[in-house]
Design a protein around this motif. Sequence first.
Motif, PDB file in Angstrom:
ATOM      1  N   GLY A  66       0.612  -0.881   0.131  1.00 17.75           N
ATOM      2  CA  GLY A  66      -0.136  -0.162   0.389  1.00 17.75           C
ATOM      3  C   GLY A  66       0.625   0.748   0.025  1.00 17.75           C
ATOM      4  N   VAL A  67       0.250   2.466  -0.037  1.00 21.75           N
ATOM      5  CA  VAL A  67       1.019   3.484  -0.756  1.00 21.75           C
ATOM      6  C   VAL A  67       0.173   4.078   0.425  1.00 21.75           C
ATOM      7  CG1 VAL A  67       0.997   5.630  -1.927  1.00 21.75           C
ATOM      8  CG2 VAL A  67       1.639   3.412  -3.014  1.00 21.75           C
ATOM      9  N   PHE A  68       0.651   4.996   2.224  1.00 22.33           N
ATOM     10  CA  PHE A  68      -0.244   5.674   2.741  1.00 22.33           C
ATOM     11  C   PHE A  68       1.553   7.023   3.310  1.00 22.33           C
ATOM     12  CE2 PHE A  68       1.630   1.327   4.935  1.00 22.33           C
ATOM     13  CZ  PHE A  68       1.933   2.334   5.908  1.00 22.33           C
ATOM     14  N   GLY A  69       0.657   7.327   4.501  1.00 20.12           N
ATOM     15  CA  GLY A  69       1.894   8.401   4.965  1.00 20.12           C
ATOM     16  C   GLY A  69       1.766   9.780   4.244  1.00 20.12           C
ATOM     17  N   GLU A  70       2.654  10.560   4.829  1.00 23.48           N
ATOM     18  CA  GLU A  70       2.387  11.898   4.526  1.00 23.48           C
ATOM     19  C   GLU A  70       3.690  11.936   3.435  1.00 23.48           C
ATOM     20  OE1 GLU A  70       3.442  16.052   6.621  1.00 23.48           O
ATOM     21  OE2 GLU A  70       5.223  14.592   7.530  1.00 23.48           O
ATOM     22  N   LEU A  71       3.198  13.030   2.611  1.00 25.11           N
ATOM     23  CA  LEU A  71       4.444  13.128   1.172  1.00 25.11           C
ATOM     24  C   LEU A  71       4.876  14.439   0.618  1.00 25.11           C
ATOM     25  CD1 LEU A  71       6.056  12.407  -1.610  1.00 25.11           C
ATOM     26  CD2 LEU A  71       3.879  12.430  -3.065  1.00 25.11           C
TER      27      LEU A  71
ATOM     28  N   ARG B 247       5.357   5.924  -2.427  1.00 24.98           N
ATOM     29  CA  ARG B 247       4.905   7.165  -2.120  1.00 24.98           C
ATOM     30  C   ARG B 247       5.107   8.339  -3.306  1.00 24.98           C
ATOM     31  NH1 ARG B 247       5.452   8.986   4.015  1.00 24.98           N
ATOM     32  NH2 ARG B 247       6.928   7.976   3.760  1.00 24.98           N
ATOM     33  N   VAL B 248       6.872   8.854  -2.840  1.00 25.32           N
ATOM     34  CA  VAL B 248       7.551   9.050  -4.307  1.00 25.32           C
ATOM     35  C   VAL B 248       7.110   8.434  -5.338  1.00 25.32           C
ATOM     36  CG1 VAL B 248       9.434  10.010  -5.428  1.00 25.32           C
ATOM     37  CG2 VAL B 248       9.038  10.094  -2.605  1.00 25.32           C
ATOM     38  N   ALA B 249       7.273   7.383  -5.793  1.00 26.33           N
ATOM     39  CA  ALA B 249       7.105   6.669  -6.956  1.00 26.33           C
ATOM     40  C   ALA B 249       5.326   6.736  -7.997  1.00 26.33           C
ATOM     41  CB  ALA B 249       7.244   5.068  -6.709  1.00 26.33           C
TER      42      ALA B 249
END
Length: 306
Positions: free
Chosen positions: A88-93, A276-278
């Motif tokens: 999964g993709v989560f958290g702050e970017l 997240r960056v990807a």
Amino acid sequence: MDWDKLRIFHAVADAGSLTHAGDVLHLSQSAVSRQIRALEDSLGTTLFHRHARGLILTEQGELLFEATSSMVRKLDTTAARIRDSEEGVFGELKVTTTTGFGTLWLVPRLAKLYDRYPDLKIDLMLEERVLDLPMREADVAIRMKEPNQQDLIRRRLLNIRMRLYATPEYLERAGTPERVEDMGAHRLICQNPQTPQVSSGAVLSQMVLAQNMKSTLMVNNYFGVLQAVLSHVGIGVLPDYLSVDFPNLIRVLPDIQSGEVPVFLAFPEELRTSRRVAAFRDFVLEEIQSLRRQQTEEEIANPSVD
């Protein structure tokens, strides 16, 4: 040195107050004060100047705060990598770009990104100042020139040009200029050429302003320029990517435009494996490809002299 004491020192230095640091750390002011005194005793130096309005770092304190700040950044990066290693993709970017590109192009498309990754938390910083990516002021940057900092992965997204646009309503009322010399009879909406902006936009604005404009509206960002154009105030200097999202805008003097402005996406080498960056990079690339297709179709349907 004791890691726990360093953590407390960093919180106090960052907050500038024992009380505020205690609130962040969920410790009493006296407990925080004891830990700072113990750290100062172990180092044999004073880390803070104490006065009624708060705490100020001494020279030795500033050296230690620089070290603890570096440690915090590295720990944050490590924590992000650990989180990104999961599914999964989560958290702050943290994303930075210019006010114009951010408000006019990126923000209107973010709903699609959130639909895909609903647990993503984006901290979007819109400003003309170039943030320091290696120092982790931001995770990803979209800039109107190629970044020159070291240890960055960069990708050229597209080239944009600044052009002249107006609404059909304005042109029906004020007439359509046939030559650049005719612009003197119209109201130009642009950024002041002296304000921070892409140099090509400033050059185009200066060229049109030289036509002895009878009236102007200067706005310090392209979002304001667009709103004025949409409100039929005059003819505006705007980036060409807006023609896709605002197809009713009419390009004025199609043989006049700025030089190309390269748009780059960049992020630190250390975030190469970040999910997240990807995810953000791939999303932006997909949207840019869609923009290019639409622009090509528009050019075929409405050919003009470049």
